[in-house]
Design an enzyme around this catalytic site. Structure first.
Site, PDB file in Angstrom:
ATOM      1  N   GLY A  12      53.740  15.921   4.817  1.00 19.42           N
ATOM      2  CA  GLY A  12      53.530  15.307   3.507  1.00 19.42           C
ATOM      3  C   GLY A  12      53.423  13.801   3.600  1.00 19.42           C
ATOM      4  O   GLY A  12      54.041  13.069   2.834  1.00 19.42           O
ATOM      5  N   ILE A  17      56.968   8.642   0.337  1.00 15.61           N
ATOM      6  CA  ILE A  17      57.982   8.492   1.379  1.00 15.61           C
ATOM      7  C   ILE A  17      57.419   8.863   2.745  1.00 15.61           C
ATOM      8  O   ILE A  17      57.651   8.166   3.742  1.00 15.61           O
ATOM      9  CB  ILE A  17      59.227   9.343   1.043  1.00 15.61           C
ATOM     10  CG1 ILE A  17      59.958   8.768  -0.172  1.00 15.61           C
ATOM     11  CG2 ILE A  17      60.165   9.406   2.251  1.00 15.61           C
ATOM     12  CD1 ILE A  17      61.089   9.643  -0.679  1.00 15.61           C
ATOM     13  N   VAL A  64      51.792  23.433   3.777  1.00 15.36           N
ATOM     14  CA  VAL A  64      53.019  23.847   4.460  1.00 15.36           C
ATOM     15  C   VAL A  64      53.568  25.171   3.941  1.00 15.36           C
ATOM     16  O   VAL A  64      54.418  25.788   4.597  1.00 15.36           O
ATOM     17  CB  VAL A  64      54.110  22.756   4.372  1.00 15.36           C
ATOM     18  CG1 VAL A  64      53.643  21.466   5.018  1.00 15.36           C
ATOM     19  CG2 VAL A  64      54.565  22.525   2.944  1.00 15.36           C
ATOM     20  N   SER A 143      67.482  15.393  -0.958  1.00 19.55           N
ATOM     21  CA  SER A 143      67.457  14.598  -2.183  1.00 19.55           C
ATOM     22  C   SER A 143      68.854  14.515  -2.759  1.00 19.55           C
ATOM     23  O   SER A 143      69.691  15.399  -2.529  1.00 19.55           O
ATOM     24  CB  SER A 143      66.513  15.250  -3.207  1.00 19.55           C
ATOM     25  OG  SER A 143      66.634  14.643  -4.467  1.00 19.55           O
ATOM     26  N   SER A 145      69.255  15.283  -5.494  1.00 20.13           N
ATOM     27  CA  SER A 145      69.212  16.503  -6.298  1.00 20.13           C
ATOM     28  C   SER A 145      69.864  17.688  -5.599  1.00 20.13           C
ATOM     29  O   SER A 145      70.069  18.730  -6.219  1.00 20.13           O
ATOM     30  CB  SER A 145      67.770  16.851  -6.648  1.00 20.13           C
ATOM     31  OG  SER A 145      67.201  15.862  -7.483  1.00 20.13           O
ATOM     32  N   TYR A 156      63.744  23.089  -8.442  1.00 21.00           N
ATOM     33  CA  TYR A 156      63.638  22.067  -7.396  1.00 21.00           C
ATOM     34  C   TYR A 156      64.972  21.796  -6.707  1.00 21.00           C
ATOM     35  O   TYR A 156      65.038  21.752  -5.472  1.00 21.00           O
ATOM     36  CB  TYR A 156      63.098  20.788  -8.025  1.00 21.00           C
ATOM     37  CG  TYR A 156      63.078  19.564  -7.139  1.00 21.00           C
ATOM     38  CD1 TYR A 156      62.093  19.394  -6.175  1.00 21.00           C
ATOM     39  CD2 TYR A 156      64.030  18.547  -7.295  1.00 21.00           C
ATOM     40  CE1 TYR A 156      62.051  18.249  -5.388  1.00 21.00           C
ATOM     41  CE2 TYR A 156      63.998  17.407  -6.502  1.00 21.00           C
ATOM     42  CZ  TYR A 156      63.014  17.263  -5.552  1.00 21.00           C
ATOM     43  OH  TYR A 156      62.982  16.132  -4.763  1.00 21.00           O
ATOM     44  N   LYS A 160      66.323  21.611  -2.477  1.00 23.02           N
ATOM     45  CA  LYS A 160      66.850  20.448  -1.769  1.00 23.02           C
ATOM     46  C   LYS A 160      68.252  20.710  -1.221  1.00 23.02           C
ATOM     47  O   LYS A 160      68.604  20.228  -0.137  1.00 23.02           O
ATOM     48  CB  LYS A 160      66.835  19.231  -2.699  1.00 23.02           C
ATOM     49  CG  LYS A 160      65.418  18.751  -3.026  1.00 23.02           C
ATOM     50  CD  LYS A 160      64.657  18.387  -1.757  1.00 23.02           C
ATOM     51  CE  LYS A 160      63.275  17.835  -2.031  1.00 23.02           C
ATOM     52  NZ  LYS A 160      62.580  17.417  -0.805  1.00 23.02           N
ATOM     53  N   ASN A 194      57.116  11.392  -9.290  1.00 27.77           N
ATOM     54  CA  ASN A 194      57.852  11.119 -10.533  1.00 27.77           C
ATOM     55  C   ASN A 194      57.213  10.039 -11.403  1.00 27.77           C
ATOM     56  O   ASN A 194      57.837   9.564 -12.354  1.00 27.77           O
ATOM     57  CB  ASN A 194      59.306  10.732 -10.226  1.00 27.77           C
ATOM     58  CG  ASN A 194      59.426   9.538  -9.306  1.00 27.77           C
ATOM     59  OD1 ASN A 194      58.528   8.710  -9.238  1.00 27.77           O
ATOM     60  ND2 ASN A 194      60.533   9.442  -8.587  1.00 27.77           N
TER      61      ASN A 194
END
Length: 253
Positions: A12, A17, A64, A143, A145, A156, A160, A194
């Site tokens: 990615g 990032i 992926v 994350s 998260s 999501y 994580k 985001n």
């Protein structure tokens, strides 16, 4: 030049990032292979920046969520760059949606990209490292998260948390091969994932006010922690996690 002579793979990595980490690792001396799904121009631009630093770089397209992408990515990286020393699992999606009417396909797609994709990518990278016989470093971009909930992230946040759990387990499974496995927990980082959510200036101001360091994160903020875990400076660090969130998690008052 903490990664001089090493080969780093990042999933990615055409933007956000992943792109920052790929280029940052090249700045520290690494040759870099990056995986991307759709953004051909972004991936090619990242490779150009890596090569401008005097390093080798390649981009390999693939989704992926398909397990075959993992073995293909590793094989093409080894063919072009010779080996795999560091693998950074960064690819992920977060299509914000309410819980009560979560579409099945949104839930399943998020799981397949974020968690299933990570599993098979890490497995393929680990097999190559074992074959080489001299260890390596695997880093999962989890994350904050993984530690806290999100009203519109019920599909999501489990992925994580699962990523960190995966790193803990593979740290045990791969320790005998001197392969270290760790997680990074970014906080709110300004990326494409985001940008729509943070287009609301009131929400963005609120989020910034909750962060002790007083700002939202930038993709480049993940470079230093990634390079550390990838480098020999972290040779006795495995099964660990590191928050990179400006202090947001601890600000409970």
């Amino acid at each position: 030049m903490l990664l001089e002579g090493k080969t780093v793979l990042v999933t990615g990595a055409s933007a956000g990032i992943g792109r920052a980490v790929a280029i940052g690792c090249a700045r520290h001396g690494a040759n870099v292979a990056l995986n991307f799904s759709r953004d051909v121009d972004g991936a090619n631009a990242a490779v150009a920046e890596i090569e401008a630093l005097g390093r080798k770089g390649i981009a390999v397209q693939g989704d992926v969520s398909d397990p075959a992408t993992a073995t293909a990515f590793i094989a093409k990286a080894v063919e072009a760059l010779g080996r795999v020393d560091v693998f950074v699992n960064n690819a992920g999606i977060c299509p914000f949606h309410a819980f009560l009417d979560m579409p099945v396909d949104t839930f399943e797609r998020t799981m397949k990209v974020n968690l299933h994709g990570a599993y098979f990518m890490v497995q393929a990278a680990a097999n190559q490292m074992v074959k080489q016989g001299d260890g390596g470093s695997i880093i999962a971009m989890s994350s904050i998260s993984a530690l806290v909930g999100g009203e519109y992230q019920t599909h999501y946040t489990p992925t994580k948390a699962g990523l960190h759990s995966l790193m803990q387990s593979v740290a045990i499974a791969l320790g005998k091969h001197n392969i270290r496995c760790n997680s990074l927990f970014p906080g709110t980082i300004l990326t494409d994932i985001n940008k729509d959510d943070l287009a609301d200036q009131a929400k963005r101001t609120y989020m910034e006010g909750r962060i002790p360091l007083g700002r939202l994160g930038q993709p480049e903020d993940l470079v230093g922690p990634t390079v550390f875990l990838a480098s020999d400076l972290a040779q006795y660090v495995t099964g660990a996690s590191l928050l990179v969130d400006g202090g947001a998690y601890v600000n409970l008052q």
